[in-house]
Design an enzyme around this catalytic site. Structure first.
Site, mmCIF file in Angstrom:
data_model
loop_
_atom_site.group_PDB
_atom_site.id
_atom_site.type_symbol
_atom_site.label_atom_id
_atom_site.label_comp_id
_atom_site.label_asym_id
_atom_site.label_seq_id
_atom_site.Cartn_x
_atom_site.Cartn_y
_atom_site.Cartn_z
ATOM 1 N N ASP A 11 9.250 -27.918 39.053
ATOM 2 C CA ASP A 11 9.606 -29.281 39.427
ATOM 3 C C ASP A 11 10.533 -29.193 40.632
ATOM 4 O O ASP A 11 11.587 -28.549 40.565
ATOM 5 C CB ASP A 11 10.314 -29.995 38.275
ATOM 6 N N ASP A 130 1.612 -38.603 32.315
ATOM 7 C CA ASP A 130 2.905 -38.563 31.639
ATOM 8 C C ASP A 130 2.854 -39.591 30.526
ATOM 9 O O ASP A 130 2.768 -40.795 30.793
ATOM 10 C CB ASP A 130 4.039 -38.896 32.613
#
Length: 283
Positions: A11, A130
């Site tokens: 990330d 997500d």
């Protein structure tokens, strides 16, 4: 039988690798290119770069990081975050990545996935989902849904969480987990496959960074709903959790961040653990 894949995830925020819990409480985890080189040497099957605030901050994709990584890393590279056009995809592929991961832009305009798959091929189009578990109390209290205009059409009623006879258990979020969109995650995965997606990157927001294990029920539900590979993401804390993702969750790949970033386990330890328990992996 195809080998199961182990995929570290980087990330990236402001040019640095970061890690948080439930998409918040973010802390620094190093330089992205240095991390990528380490994982390549360790024998990871693939690597994922996600620019976690690009869509929320409306910034451009991280081409410079991709180019620097591609110069020294030879495993397949998937990049996501801030991808909003076919030109963005072309630029990333030209910079050296093998696949692109698309979330927010897919929800904004599902036809974008069809156009991208037709232009570049399904093999390089990954749809990232997500998903957050939907509880009755949260559904009743949450009035902050950002429902896309196209979803109000009766044609797409089958995707809405509050419509349909099917039980709706997980909701799709975008913009780095900031916006609930009123879309059922399992139905969305199925629809994305129909539009040409070649793979699903499925992240449980409830488990992200917790090290409590993947949301096996969510992973299995999506894996059984589609015929394309599913990457389980969110919650890996032990090697047993990765084993469960493959056996109980029926995932094709397992993505992890914290356990690899902070050197709790090596890629080889992970693969040997899985191999010894009958999971086919590349060593």
């Amino acid at each position: 039988m195809l080998a199961k894949r182990i995929i570290p995830c980087l990330d990236v925020k402001d040019g640095r690798v970061v890690k948080g819990v439930n998409f918040v409480n973010i802390r620094d985890a190093g330089d992205p290119v240095e991390n990528a080189i380490y994982y390549d040497q360790e024998g990871a099957d693939e690597l994922v770069f996600l620019d976690i605030t690009a869509s929320h901050e409306k910034r451009k994709i991280i081409l410079d990081v991709v180019e620097r990584t591609a110069e020294d890393v030879f495993m397949p590279l998937t990049v996501g975050g801030g991808i909003g056009s076919l030109d963005d995809i072309r630029d990333l592929l030209n910079a050296g990545c093998d696949k692109v991961s698309i979330n927010t832009s897919a929800v904004r305009n599902p036809e974008f996935i069809h156009e991208a798959a037709r232009r570049f091929g399904s093999q390089c189009i990954v749809v990232a989902i997500d998903a957050k578990r939907l509880t009755e109390s949260r559904f009743e209290l949450d009035k902050q849904r950002d429902i896309p205009d196209w979803l109000n059409s009766k044609e797409y009623e089958f995707l809405r969480i509050e419509v349909s006879e099917e039980p709706r258990r997980w909701e799709v979020y975008t913009h780095g987990g900031r916006r609930p969109r009123g879309i059922d995650a399992v139905a969305w995965a199925r629809y994305m496959e129909q539009l040409g997606a070649g793979e699903i990157l499925l992240t449980s927001m409830d488990r992200d960074g917790t090290k409590d294990g993947y949301d096996i029920e969510l992973t299995r539900a999506v894996a059984e709903a589609v015929g394309i590979p599913v990457i389980a993401s969110g919650g890996a804390g032990t090697l047993e959790h990765l084993y469960e993702a493959f056996t109980e969750g029926r995932a094709d790949a397992a993505l992890a961040a914290s356990i690899f970033h902070y050197r709790e386990y090596t890629i080889r330890q992970c693969k040997e653990f899985l191999r010894d328990r009958g999971i086919v992996v590349r060593i």
